[in-house]
Every structure is written in C-alpha cells, then in structure tokens.
Scaffold this motif. Sequence first.
Motif, short mmCIF file in Angstrom:
data_model
loop_
_atom_site.label_atom_id
_atom_site.label_comp_id
_atom_site.label_asym_id
_atom_site.label_seq_id
_atom_site.Cartn_x
_atom_site.Cartn_y
_atom_site.Cartn_z
N GLY A 14 0.82 -1.21 0.00
CA GLY A 14 0.00 0.00 0.00
C GLY A 14 0.86 1.26 0.00
N ILE A 15 0.23 2.37 -0.29
CA ILE A 15 0.92 3.66 -0.32
C ILE A 15 0.31 4.56 0.76
N ILE A 16 1.14 5.03 1.66
CA ILE A 16 0.71 5.97 2.69
C ILE A 16 0.90 7.37 2.15
N PHE A 17 -0.19 8.12 2.05
CA PHE A 17 -0.14 9.43 1.40
C PHE A 17 -0.82 10.47 2.30
N PRO A 18 -0.12 10.95 3.34
CA PRO A 18 -0.71 12.03 4.14
C PRO A 18 -0.95 13.25 3.26
N PRO A 19 -2.11 13.87 3.34
CA PRO A 19 -2.38 15.03 2.48
C PRO A 19 -1.68 16.29 2.99
N LEU A 20 -0.38 16.31 2.81
CA LEU A 20 0.42 17.45 3.25
C LEU A 20 0.53 18.46 2.11
N PRO A 21 0.12 19.69 2.33
CA PRO A 21 0.12 20.67 1.23
C PRO A 21 1.52 21.07 0.81
N GLY A 22 1.69 21.28 -0.48
CA GLY A 22 2.92 21.85 -1.00
C GLY A 22 2.76 23.35 -1.17
N PHE A 23 3.85 24.08 -1.08
CA PHE A 23 3.77 25.54 -1.19
C PHE A 23 4.65 26.10 -2.29
N TYR A 24 5.41 25.23 -2.97
CA TYR A 24 6.31 25.72 -4.01
C TYR A 24 5.56 26.28 -5.21
N HIS A 25 4.30 25.87 -5.38
CA HIS A 25 3.51 26.43 -6.49
C HIS A 25 2.71 27.66 -6.05
N ARG A 26 2.95 28.10 -4.82
CA ARG A 26 2.34 29.31 -4.26
C ARG A 26 0.81 29.32 -4.35
N PRO A 70 -5.21 11.36 -16.19
CA PRO A 70 -4.84 12.69 -16.68
C PRO A 70 -5.62 13.79 -15.96
N HIS A 71 -4.95 14.90 -15.70
CA HIS A 71 -5.62 16.03 -15.05
C HIS A 71 -4.80 17.30 -15.28
N THR A 72 -5.44 18.41 -15.00
CA THR A 72 -4.76 19.72 -15.07
C THR A 72 -4.99 20.48 -13.77
N LEU A 73 -5.01 19.75 -12.67
CA LEU A 73 -5.35 20.34 -11.38
C LEU A 73 -4.27 21.26 -10.84
N THR A 74 -3.04 21.02 -11.22
CA THR A 74 -1.94 21.79 -10.65
C THR A 74 -0.81 21.87 -11.66
N PRO A 75 -0.05 22.95 -11.65
CA PRO A 75 1.07 23.04 -12.59
C PRO A 75 2.14 22.01 -12.27
N ARG A 76 2.80 21.52 -13.31
CA ARG A 76 3.88 20.56 -13.14
C ARG A 76 5.16 21.28 -12.73
N TRP A 77 5.95 20.61 -11.94
CA TRP A 77 7.23 21.16 -11.47
C TRP A 77 8.16 21.35 -12.65
N SER A 78 8.69 22.52 -12.78
CA SER A 78 9.61 22.80 -13.90
C SER A 78 10.99 23.23 -13.42
N GLY A 79 11.25 23.01 -12.16
CA GLY A 79 12.55 23.36 -11.59
C GLY A 79 12.49 24.66 -10.78
N LEU A 80 13.48 24.84 -9.95
CA LEU A 80 13.55 26.04 -9.13
C LEU A 80 13.84 27.27 -9.99
N LYS A 81 13.21 28.36 -9.59
CA LYS A 81 13.53 29.62 -10.26
C LYS A 81 14.90 30.11 -9.81
N SER A 82 15.68 30.58 -10.75
CA SER A 82 16.99 31.10 -10.38
C SER A 82 16.85 32.48 -9.76
N GLU A 83 17.73 32.80 -8.87
CA GLU A 83 17.69 34.10 -8.20
C GLU A 83 18.12 35.19 -9.18
N THR A 84 17.36 36.29 -9.20
CA THR A 84 17.69 37.39 -10.14
C THR A 84 18.35 38.53 -9.40
#
Length: 198
Positions: free
Chosen positions: A150-162, A184-198
């Motif tokens: 089985g897969i244990i999946f606590p519903p812990l929110p992510g914040f990297y997508h703001r 298939p879904h479009t519920l959330t944007p896919r991770w595309s890597g960290l933004k570089s610091e400007t």
Amino acid sequence: MSLLSHHPRRLIIAITGATGVAYGVRLLQILRDLPEIESHLMISDAGVLNLHQELDMRRKDVEALADVVHNVRDVGASIASGSFQSDGMIVAPCSMKTLASVANGLSDNLIARAADVVLKERRRLVLMVRETPFNLAHLRNMTSVTEMGGIIFPPLPGFYHRPQSIEEMIDHTIGRVLDLYAVPHTLTPRWSGLKSET
C-alpha cells in the motif's frame, strides 16, 4: 469480435472519520467528469459526521457524485471480491481506525475488506492518513501497510507552487494522488525546476 465486454476503469473511493473529507469530495467531483472512470463509493458513519461538520454536506449529496454507492456494512458487495476488477482504491481521508483495520487484516467492514482485496490482488491502495502527531502504533501500522504494497499518502500541502486558496492546496494533493493511477488532469502546474535568483 471479442466476447469480453469493455468495462470502464474503476476506482474505489472511501471516506472515513478523519478530518479532511474535502479531499474525498473533491476526488469524487473530478472523477464524475471523467466518463472513462467508474467510481465506487463508501462512507463510514464517522465520515458522514465529518461531512456535516466540515462541509455542511449530507450523505446523499456526496453519494450523488459517485457512479456506484456501497453500504459500508455490506461485506457481500461486489467490491468485497477479488473477482471485481478495479484499478485500486483510495481512502480519502483515512482515519487511524481504518488504517489499523487494514494493517491488521481485520476486514470488519466493507472499507477494510475492499482494501484487503486490493492488497491481496496486488492492486494500488492509497491511504490518505490524517492524524498529528503520530504515535508508535500509527507508525507501525503505516509500515505494515507499506510492506504489504500500500501507499501511505498524508495530504500534506505543498507551497512551491504558491497556492492562493485552500481549494488550490486540495487540488494539488488530489492531482498527486491521481498521478499514482495515471489519471490525466490539469489540477496543478507541473514542477519545472527552481527559479533562479535574479
């Protein structure tokens, strides 16, 4: 022509008495709009109480979102047999009582029995466990379920997508769960890597 009739993909959904019933409801709302997936729903008595407490929803309102509804006491239901073909089961949210029943193979109601069937047939079981903090019994039960596949999946929110709302946090989590079933879904944007610091 094949003698076998074509069946839609089937997902078994259970809502139990932990906080976070919004996850289960949102999951059903999404599956309702996917005609290729047939949802089979069970709601425990404690789950019904939480639907009222957290969302002001009644049992019949949530059951109307599912394709098929099963009584949690009906251990003779179709989903209680390994011959019932499904892509697996999601318990959203999963109480510590349900976790313990699954971890110890109790099959004391249809939710635990259906989960047991999914495990024994080597299908995918996802338990969105809700409790904090965990005690040792909780952790051992989660280990047991993991060892059984089985897969244990606590519903812990992510914040990297703001996220800008609770709804966005819920959708992000449900999207991750659906990924486990290749839905298939479009519920959330896919991770595309960290933004570089400007």
